[in-house]
Design an enzyme around this catalytic site. Structure first.
Site, PDB file in Angstrom:
ATOM      1  N   CYS A  12       0.479  -1.016  -0.736  1.00 53.23           N
ATOM      2  CA  CYS A  12       0.005   0.041  -0.378  1.00 53.23           C
ATOM      3  C   CYS A  12       0.481   1.338   0.138  1.00 53.23           C
ATOM      4  O   CYS A  12       1.159   2.270   1.596  1.00 53.23           O
ATOM      5  CB  CYS A  12      -0.904  -0.353   1.107  1.00 53.23           C
ATOM      6  SG  CYS A  12      -1.919  -1.383   1.067  1.00 53.23           S
ATOM      7  N   PHE A  15       2.149   6.150  -3.683  1.00 55.67           N
ATOM      8  CA  PHE A  15       2.362   6.416  -5.057  1.00 55.67           C
ATOM      9  C   PHE A  15       0.891   6.165  -5.953  1.00 55.67           C
ATOM     10  O   PHE A  15       0.497   6.206  -6.606  1.00 55.67           O
ATOM     11  CB  PHE A  15       3.586   5.429  -6.141  1.00 55.67           C
ATOM     12  CG  PHE A  15       3.222   6.363  -7.841  1.00 55.67           C
ATOM     13  CD1 PHE A  15       3.707   7.473  -7.770  1.00 55.67           C
ATOM     14  CD2 PHE A  15       3.287   5.306  -8.522  1.00 55.67           C
ATOM     15  CE1 PHE A  15       3.143   7.656  -9.633  1.00 55.67           C
ATOM     16  CE2 PHE A  15       3.071   5.365  -9.653  1.00 55.67           C
ATOM     17  CZ  PHE A  15       3.093   6.707 -10.246  1.00 55.67           C
ATOM     18  N   LYS A  96       9.975   0.625 -11.560  1.00 54.81           N
ATOM     19  CA  LYS A  96      10.887   0.795 -12.812  1.00 54.81           C
ATOM     20  C   LYS A  96      11.582   0.944 -11.072  1.00 54.81           C
ATOM     21  O   LYS A  96      11.420   1.502 -10.481  1.00 54.81           O
ATOM     22  CB  LYS A  96      10.892   1.253 -13.503  1.00 54.81           C
ATOM     23  CG  LYS A  96       9.998   3.167 -13.280  1.00 54.81           C
ATOM     24  CD  LYS A  96      10.363   3.881 -12.407  1.00 54.81           C
ATOM     25  CE  LYS A  96      10.645   4.576 -11.438  1.00 54.81           C
ATOM     26  NZ  LYS A  96      10.684   5.731 -10.547  1.00 54.81           N
TER      27      LYS A  96
HETATM   28  N1  LIG Z   1       6.781   4.786 -12.059  1.00 58.59           N
HETATM   29  C1  LIG Z   1       6.809   6.524 -11.682  1.00 58.59           C
HETATM   30  O1  LIG Z   1       6.110   7.405 -12.333  1.00 58.59           O
HETATM   31  C2  LIG Z   1       6.388   6.445  -9.624  1.00 58.59           C
HETATM   32  C3  LIG Z   1       6.530   7.276  -9.196  1.00 58.59           C
HETATM   33  C4  LIG Z   1       6.977   7.193  -8.400  1.00 58.59           C
HETATM   34  C5  LIG Z   1       7.177   6.232  -7.747  1.00 58.59           C
HETATM   35  N2  LIG Z   1       7.052   4.823  -7.908  1.00 58.59           N
HETATM   36  C6  LIG Z   1       7.654   3.940  -7.218  1.00 58.59           C
HETATM   37  O2  LIG Z   1       6.847   3.289  -7.021  1.00 58.59           O
HETATM   38  C7  LIG Z   1       7.080   2.482  -5.655  1.00 58.59           C
HETATM   39  C8  LIG Z   1       6.534   3.313  -4.200  1.00 58.59           C
HETATM   40  O3  LIG Z   1       7.259   4.560  -4.207  1.00 58.59           O
HETATM   41  P1  LIG Z   1       6.207   5.547  -3.083  1.00 58.59           P
HETATM   42  O4  LIG Z   1       6.884   6.898  -2.492  1.00 58.59           O
HETATM   43  O5  LIG Z   1       4.973   4.820  -2.842  1.00 58.59           O
HETATM   44  O6  LIG Z   1       6.618   4.637  -1.792  1.00 58.59           O
HETATM   45  P2  LIG Z   1       6.164   3.977   0.032  1.00 58.59           P
HETATM   46  O7  LIG Z   1       4.833   4.958   0.478  1.00 58.59           O
HETATM   47  O8  LIG Z   1       7.037   3.878   1.100  1.00 58.59           O
HETATM   48  O9  LIG Z   1       5.580   3.175  -0.751  1.00 58.59           O
HETATM   49  C9  LIG Z   1       6.838   1.808  -0.440  1.00 58.59           C
HETATM   50  C10 LIG Z   1       5.622   0.695   0.270  1.00 58.59           C
HETATM   51  O10 LIG Z   1       6.697  -0.934  -0.224  1.00 58.59           O
HETATM   52  C11 LIG Z   1       6.117  -1.812   1.043  1.00 58.59           C
HETATM   53  N3  LIG Z   1       6.851  -2.183   1.732  1.00 58.59           N
HETATM   54  C12 LIG Z   1       7.272  -3.370   1.609  1.00 58.59           C
HETATM   55  N4  LIG Z   1       8.202  -3.646   2.592  1.00 58.59           N
HETATM   56  C13 LIG Z   1       8.285  -2.940   2.881  1.00 58.59           C
HETATM   57  C14 LIG Z   1       9.472  -2.424   3.868  1.00 58.59           C
HETATM   58  N5  LIG Z   1      10.910  -3.365   4.242  1.00 58.59           N
HETATM   59  N6  LIG Z   1      10.268  -1.209   4.145  1.00 58.59           N
HETATM   60  C15 LIG Z   1       9.140   0.394   3.438  1.00 58.59           C
HETATM   61  N7  LIG Z   1       7.973  -0.577   2.834  1.00 58.59           N
HETATM   62  C16 LIG Z   1       8.060  -1.904   2.279  1.00 58.59           C
HETATM   63  C17 LIG Z   1       5.210  -0.746   1.752  1.00 58.59           C
HETATM   64  O11 LIG Z   1       3.863  -1.456   1.938  1.00 58.59           O
HETATM   65  P3  LIG Z   1       3.116  -2.177   3.128  1.00 58.59           P
HETATM   66  O12 LIG Z   1       3.676  -1.215   4.146  1.00 58.59           O
HETATM   67  O13 LIG Z   1       1.643  -1.649   2.633  1.00 58.59           O
HETATM   68  O14 LIG Z   1       3.140  -3.767   3.271  1.00 58.59           O
HETATM   69  C18 LIG Z   1       5.305   0.365   1.460  1.00 58.59           C
HETATM   70  O15 LIG Z   1       3.578   1.258   1.812  1.00 58.59           O
HETATM   71  C19 LIG Z   1       8.570   3.183  -5.573  1.00 58.59           C
HETATM   72  O16 LIG Z   1       9.062   2.308  -6.177  1.00 58.59           O
HETATM   73  C20 LIG Z   1       9.017   4.074  -6.304  1.00 58.59           C
HETATM   74  O17 LIG Z   1       9.951   3.880  -7.381  1.00 58.59           O
HETATM   75  C21 LIG Z   1       7.107   5.126  -9.438  1.00 58.59           C
END
Ligand SMILES: NC(=O)c1ccc[n+]([C@@H]2O[C@H](COP(=O)([O-])OP(=O)(O)OC[C@H]3O[C@@H](n4cnc5c(N)ncnc54)[C@H](OP(=O)(O)O)[C@@H]3O)[C@@H](O)[C@H]2O)c1
Length: 329
Positions: A12, A15, A96
């Site tokens: 969850c 992004f 990515k």
């Molecule tokens: N394609 C694009 O344009 C684009 C743009 C922005 C970001 N992104 C990508 O989206 C991804 C998420 O970015 P975000 O900013 O949304 O980050 P985020 O809120 O920190 O999300 C990462 C998620 O990974 C899960 N997770 C599982 N194991 C984890 C651990 N050990 N530590 C931390 N998180 C863990 C968590 O979900 P749970 O807590 O629910 O398990 C957490 O919510 C990144 O990989 C980023 O590269 C892509």
């Protein structure tokens, strides 16, 4: 399949909440069947907002109402969960790049092909038609003979606990923002490009790179420079320099759906059509699923080859970089 592709979201992520889940909910050929979190309360909050089931990671992969797993996990966790999703018989749309190391990305692409499933890295910008217009401009010879490309993706510092600052999760600017201009260089200059110089600015305390630059060259001698980082004022652009003219595109990688792109060719400002690249990416993946494609389909195999090449180029940047002596106070 009914004509609607059912997605499950593994993690969850912020992004997912802000961008991908609203796009999956809005698209006529996709729906969100379930979200998974390590924290049940978080999964419940996401599920309430997006009207779907709340579950855990392993449970999500076992559900038979899911066709595609969207995977917004931190980089270091992606290979393990991409593999698990493919082995559970799900198509995978993963953030990515696919993996930290090229051999891992190649292995995952092979696995998808062997299982007759789709695998894409979730670069959104290639789905925006503005880049096709740039390619047409190049093909028409408007810039003369192409000599150079410069691409930048730089953002201001992130909150201190962001996953991108955590070494054990595969953090760092190269693999988060640097991969955008790398991928743009691949797409605009062709896959036959290699890294010939690079530097990375490493935050010694955190053990991740926070800024960098690289010099690449194609077989035909076109030079590409890329810049990226988490320590900068915002820049998200590329420019192409030919023997007759130069062209520049701003907001090249993350234009909002209502952004009116302008392609600047010398002193001329050419207005381009706005487009929703997230909706286009979601629709393109759903169409590929509905058409029965797998990673073996020629267009999918091309996407996978680009995805692997991005990881290879990033590794070349790391290997070339002079990291000793650079420190962030
Ligand atoms: N394609 C694009 O344009 C684009 C743009 C922005 C970001 N992104 C990508 O989206 C991804 C998420 O970015 P975000 O900013 O949304 O980050 P985020 O809120 O920190 O999300 C990462 C998620 O990974 C899960 N997770 C599982 N194991 C984890 C651990 N050990 N530590 C931390 N998180 C863990 C968590 O979900 P749970 O807590 O629910 O398990 C957490 O919510 C990144 O990989 C980023 O590269 C892509």
């Amino acid at each position: 399949m009914t004509g609607v592709v059912r997605f499950g979201v593994l993690g969850c992520a912020s992004f997912a909440w802000r961008r991908m889940l609203p796009a999956l909910r809005a698209h006529p050929r996709t729906e969100v069947a379930a979200v998974a979190s390590r924290e049940p309360a978080k999964a419940a909050r996401f599920a309430a907002e997006f009207r779907c089931a709340a579950t855990g990671y392993d449970e999500l992969l076992g559900r038979d109402d899911i066709d595609v797993v969207y995977l917004p996990l931190p980089l270091a966790l992606r290979p393990r969960w991409i593999e698990a999703a493919l082995r559970a018989g799900k198509h995978v749309l993963a953030e990515k790049p696919l993996a930290l190391r090229p051999w891992d990305a190649r292995r995952l692409v092979r696995l998808a092909a062997n299982h007759g499933l789709l695998l894409r890295d979730n670069f959104l910008f290639p789905h925006h038609p503005q880049h096709a217009q740039v390619r047409e401009l190049l093909a028409a010879g408007r810039l003369g003979r192409l000599r150079a490309f410069h691409g930048s993706f730089c953002i201001p510092p992130l909150p201190p606990h962001d996953v991108r600052y955590r070494r054990e999760l595969g953090g760092g600017a190269l693999l988060d923002v640097g991969v955008y201009p790398l991928r743009a260089a691949q797409l605009l200059l062709g896959g036959d490009i290699r890294v010939v110089g690079a530097s990375l600015l490493v935050d010694d305390r955190r053990g991740v790179d926070v800024a960098g630059q690289a010099l690449l060259v194609t077989k035909d001698g076109v030079l590409a420079t890329i810049g990226f980082g988490f320590e900068h004022s915002y820049e998200c652009s590329y420019s192409l320099h030919g023997t007759a003219a130069a062209a520049r595109l701003d907001r090249a990688y993350t234009p909002p759906a209502d952004w009116r792109p302008v392609l600047r060719i010398e002193d001329e400002a050419v207005p381009l059509e706005p487009a929703d690249q997230i909706a286009a990416a979601v629709g393109s993946f759903a169409d590929a699923v509905l058409a029965g494609r797998s990673a073996r389909h020629p267009a999918e195999a091309r996407w996978c080859a680009h995805a692997v090449r991005t990881v290879e180029l990033a590794e070349q940047v790391r290997e070339m970089a002079i990291t000793g002596g650079w420190r962030v106070a």
